[in-house]
Design a protein around this motif. Structure first.
Motif, PDB file in Angstrom:
ATOM      1  N   ALA A 251       4.981   6.779   1.141  1.00  0.00           N
ATOM      2  CA  ALA A 251       5.892   5.718   1.571  1.00  0.00           C
ATOM      3  C   ALA A 251       6.117   4.720   0.441  1.00  0.00           C
ATOM      4  O   ALA A 251       7.238   4.218   0.250  1.00  0.00           O
ATOM      5  N   ALA A 252       5.050   4.452  -0.333  1.00  0.00           N
ATOM      6  CA  ALA A 252       5.182   3.503  -1.448  1.00  0.00           C
ATOM      7  C   ALA A 252       6.181   4.035  -2.478  1.00  0.00           C
ATOM      8  O   ALA A 252       6.938   3.274  -3.082  1.00  0.00           O
ATOM      9  N   GLU A 253       6.208   5.356  -2.666  1.00  0.00           N
ATOM     10  CA  GLU A 253       7.138   5.963  -3.640  1.00  0.00           C
ATOM     11  C   GLU A 253       8.589   5.671  -3.283  1.00  0.00           C
ATOM     12  O   GLU A 253       9.439   5.553  -4.151  1.00  0.00           O
ATOM     13  N   ILE A 254       8.881   5.570  -1.987  1.00  0.00           N
ATOM     14  CA  ILE A 254      10.284   5.366  -1.588  1.00  0.00           C
ATOM     15  C   ILE A 254      10.542   3.938  -1.090  1.00  0.00           C
ATOM     16  O   ILE A 254      11.628   3.637  -0.606  1.00  0.00           O
ATOM     17  N   GLY A 255       9.538   3.085  -1.187  1.00  0.00           N
ATOM     18  CA  GLY A 255       9.727   1.688  -0.749  1.00  0.00           C
ATOM     19  C   GLY A 255       9.727   1.539   0.761  1.00  0.00           C
ATOM     20  O   GLY A 255      10.335   0.612   1.293  1.00  0.00           O
ATOM     21  N   ALA A 256       9.028   2.431   1.473  1.00  0.00           N
ATOM     22  CA  ALA A 256       9.001   2.339   2.942  1.00  0.00           C
ATOM     23  C   ALA A 256       7.620   1.966   3.477  1.00  0.00           C
ATOM     24  O   ALA A 256       7.395   2.017   4.683  1.00  0.00           O
ATOM     25  N   LYS A 257       6.721   1.575   2.571  1.00  0.00           N
ATOM     26  CA  LYS A 257       5.379   1.192   3.038  1.00  0.00           C
ATOM     27  C   LYS A 257       5.446  -0.228   3.590  1.00  0.00           C
ATOM     28  O   LYS A 257       5.913  -1.139   2.900  1.00  0.00           O
ATOM     29  N   PRO A 258       4.989  -0.449   4.821  1.00  0.00           N
ATOM     30  CA  PRO A 258       5.088  -1.805   5.379  1.00  0.00           C
ATOM     31  C   PRO A 258       4.192  -2.779   4.623  1.00  0.00           C
ATOM     32  O   PRO A 258       3.072  -2.427   4.248  1.00  0.00           O
ATOM     33  N   ASP A 259       4.724  -4.003   4.397  1.00  0.00           N
ATOM     34  CA  ASP A 259       3.954  -5.035   3.712  1.00  0.00           C
ATOM     35  C   ASP A 259       3.286  -5.900   4.781  1.00  0.00           C
ATOM     36  O   ASP A 259       3.902  -6.797   5.351  1.00  0.00           O
ATOM     37  N   LEU A 260       2.011  -5.601   5.028  1.00  0.00           N
ATOM     38  CA  LEU A 260       1.328  -6.235   6.162  1.00  0.00           C
ATOM     39  C   LEU A 260       1.156  -7.736   5.992  1.00  0.00           C
ATOM     40  O   LEU A 260       1.258  -8.488   6.952  1.00  0.00           O
ATOM     41  N   LEU A 261       0.935  -8.144   4.742  1.00  0.00           N
ATOM     42  CA  LEU A 261       0.681  -9.574   4.520  1.00  0.00           C
ATOM     43  C   LEU A 261       1.918 -10.405   4.852  1.00  0.00           C
ATOM     44  O   LEU A 261       1.847 -11.400   5.581  1.00  0.00           O
ATOM     45  N   SER A 262       3.062  -9.953   4.338  1.00  0.00           N
ATOM     46  CA  SER A 262       4.278 -10.749   4.621  1.00  0.00           C
ATOM     47  C   SER A 262       4.629 -10.641   6.103  1.00  0.00           C
ATOM     48  O   SER A 262       5.121 -11.586   6.714  1.00  0.00           O
TER      49      SER A 262
END
Ligand code: FAD
Ligand code: NAP
Length: 530
Positions: free
Chosen positions: A440-451
């Motif tokens: 997911a990080a490779e395609i920018g789809a990993k959720p940003d939990l902190l924000s």
């Protein structure tokens, strides 16, 4: 002009690859050897060459909420664990919804895939196919290999001296369809994977006696976990995954053993794994321990020798009058349509970057989808693989240098051996959430939990402590789906609906827990003031 992509196989990996190609504006053509979609999940009474073969009773061991595609939850009334026919129904609804059938050429076998003479500049391939006796070829810009890895049986006969003398019947689990014809027989099942356990349990209701022989044992889990939730909704949370990653190994080992022995003590049932601390794929079977408890299944150690009618085991014991041996000893795989050097299979191992890309190609225009065995469901895994691969084909994502890819492959392999061991059944084994997050990080789809914690704390808490399902990868980035948040918040509802088949009078729930909390707060307040 849209790039042309050849997708080989219309099982689950092929179907999701087709959808991802369409989502990215690529032009796919899928070649499927048989007359229909579904691959492994389309049960047939007979075994077909070149296609996976399952038994009639196969039920998924990953739950519906953890197995569905990220923008297409399973129908609310579907059961939590699905019979193979029900899962196939889901694939059919999915293919219809996204209009995928029009891209598939059925009864068309891919014979070979060859690099075009100008490959180093064009990255193109020539695909040779055969359909109803007619051979053809066409040029493609990229290839997605989705041909499956549960097709070729692995029967290590060399490990069974005396098999040539054995007068009974023996076959691989791939040949097993149902218990018909085995009534009243003495059956020996070799192995303790999910196939061996399912088959042993089913046979134990008809055979006179079933023996299951294991050389290393295995952890056995129930599909039902805490409070009746499906096991994977409890096991695969980000919180638990974090604990598994940060806790010292000794604590992890202690926790693993404790957790695995909660249901029944594996040692007492002869099932305890030889190396208790490996994260080998567990057996998911609700009936195996009870069948052992009834004596209908007897657990035996490794077979050292077979005679005309009996089996001799490592501990010196002998079981006489064995009629049938079922080798549930797993699978091997090959890619007969690819040049050997492209995806070389050695000792059941392949060297692919992140289990997908051959590292030595001048152009990253070929990838394998689904050549993996994650600790969780394979369906969201192949979806993220296909989402990334199609973006690489489009030139929106790039791969590192060949050297960096080789280093990654070597490191990953070392980690795999460390975590899962060296058994052939674990060669494609991977962690679950870590791998999904990586893709997911490779395609920018990993959720940003902190924000997310600041923007939407309720959702952030669900993401961290709740089941890590595929919807999480549709909240941000390319392919963002408006329905993702609602799918995450309503998953409990979809899990409960198929269970609510009996109308119950609403119980007058006295809020005991609330009362206890208030009393607790009062006690703290009193202690503070006096
Ligand atoms: P397949 O389903 O095998 O499909 C491959 C397709 O490619 C087939 O349709 C085949 O006909 C076609 N094909 C092959 N060669 C060619 C060619 N040369 N030309 C054209 N077409 C070709 N995973 C889970 O996550 N949860 C589960 O509950 C689960 N249960 C399982 C139960 C069993 C009994 C087994 C064996 C595996 C299970 N798995 C499970 C893992 C399984 O691998 C996946 O569920 C999944 O089906 C794999 O799909 P696939 O598309 O990669 O391969
Ligand atoms: P598998 O997981 O590879 O298991 C093979 C078993 O055979 C292992 O226990 C292995 O033991 C044993 N074995 C291999 N070689 C042996 C030898 N020489 N002597 C003795 N034992 C030997 O194969 P599988 O059970 O067919 O499963 C394949 C995949 O399909 C898995 O991912 C599984 O989860 C999946 N599956 C799912 C379901 C379901 O959803 N209900 C049902 C069936 C299969 P070692 O570990 O010691 O090598």
């Amino acid at each position: 002009m849209a790039k042309k992509v050849a997708v080989i196989g219309a099982g689950v990996s092929g179907l999701i690859s087709l959808k991802c190609c369409v989502d990215e504006g690529l032009e796919p053509t899928c070649f499927e050897r048989t007359e229909d979609i579904g691959g492994l999940w389309r049960f047939k009474e007979n075994v077909e060459d070149g296609r996976a073969s399952i038994y009639q009773s196969v039920i998924t061991n990953t739950s519906k909420e953890m197995s569905c595609f990220s923008d297409f939850p399973m129908p609310e009334d579907f059961p939590n664990f699905l019979h193979n026919s029900k899962l196939l129904e889901y694939f059919r609804i999915f293919a219809k919804k996204f209009d995928l059938l029009k891209y598939i050429q059925f009864q068309t076998t891919v014979l070979s895939v060859k690099r075009c003479p100008d490959f180093s500049s064009s990255g193109q391939w020539e695909v040779f196919t055969e359909s109803k006796g007619k051979e053809q070829s066409a040029i493609f810009d990229a290839i997605m290999v989705c041909s499956g890895h549960h097709i070729l049986p692995r029967i290590p006969l060399e490990s069974f001296p005396g098999i040539e003398r054995f007068k009974g019947q023996y076959f691989h689990s791939r040949q097993y369809k149902n218990p018909d014809g085995l009534e009243g027989k003495q059956v020996l099942v070799i192995g303790i994977g999910n196939s061996a356990s399912d088959i042993a349990v089913e046979l134990s209701k008809k055979a006179s006696q079933v023996f299951i022989s294991t050389r290393q044992g295995s952890w056995v889990l129930s599909r039902i976990s805490d409070c009746g939730y499906p096991w994977d909704m409890v096991f695969h949370t980000r919180f638990r995954s974090m604990l598994r990653n940060v806790l010292p190994r000794a604590v992890q080992k202690w926790m693993l053993e404790r957790q695995m022995n909660q249901w029944f003590h594996h040692e007492n049932y002869g099932l305890e794994p030889q190396n208790k601390y490996l994260m080998k794929e567990p057996v998911l079977n609700d009936d195996l321990p009870s069948r052992i408890l009834y004596g209908a299944i007897k657990v035996k150690s490794r077979v050292t020798e077979l005679t005309e009618t009996s089996a001799i085991f490592e501990d010196g014991t002998v079981e006489e009058d064995i009629d049938v041996i079922v080798f549930a000893t797993g699978y091997t795989f090959s890619f007969p349509f690819l040049e050997d050097s492209l995806v070389k299979v050695e000792d059941n191992m392949v060297s692919l970057y992140k289990y997908m890309f051959p590292p030595h190609l001048e152009k990253a225009t070929l990838a394998c989808i689904g050549l993996i065995q994650p600790l969780g469901s394979i369906f969201p895994t192949v979806e993220l693989q296909a989402r990334w691969v199609t973006r690489v084909f489009k030139g929106l994502c790039t791969l590192p240098s060949e050297r960096a890819m080789m280093e990654d492959i070597i490191k990953r392999n070392k980690n795999r051996i460390d975590l899962f061991g060296e058994s052939p059944s674990q060669i494609l084994q991977t962690n679950y959430i870590d791998y999904l997050d990586e893709l997911a990080a490779e395609i920018g789809a990993k959720p940003d939990l902190l924000s997310l914690l600041f923007k939407d704390p309720k959702l952030a808490v669900k993401l961290y402590f709740g089941p890590c399902n595929s919807y999480q990868y549709r909240l941000v980035g390319p392919g963002r789906w408006e329905g993702a948040k609602s799918a995450i918040l309503s998953q409990k509802q979809r899990m409960l609906t198929p269970l609510k088949t009996r109308t119950l009078e609403p119980a007058s729930n006295f809020p005991v827990s609330l009362l206890l909390k208030i009393l607790g707060l009062l006690a703290v307040a009193l202690a503070f003031f006096f």
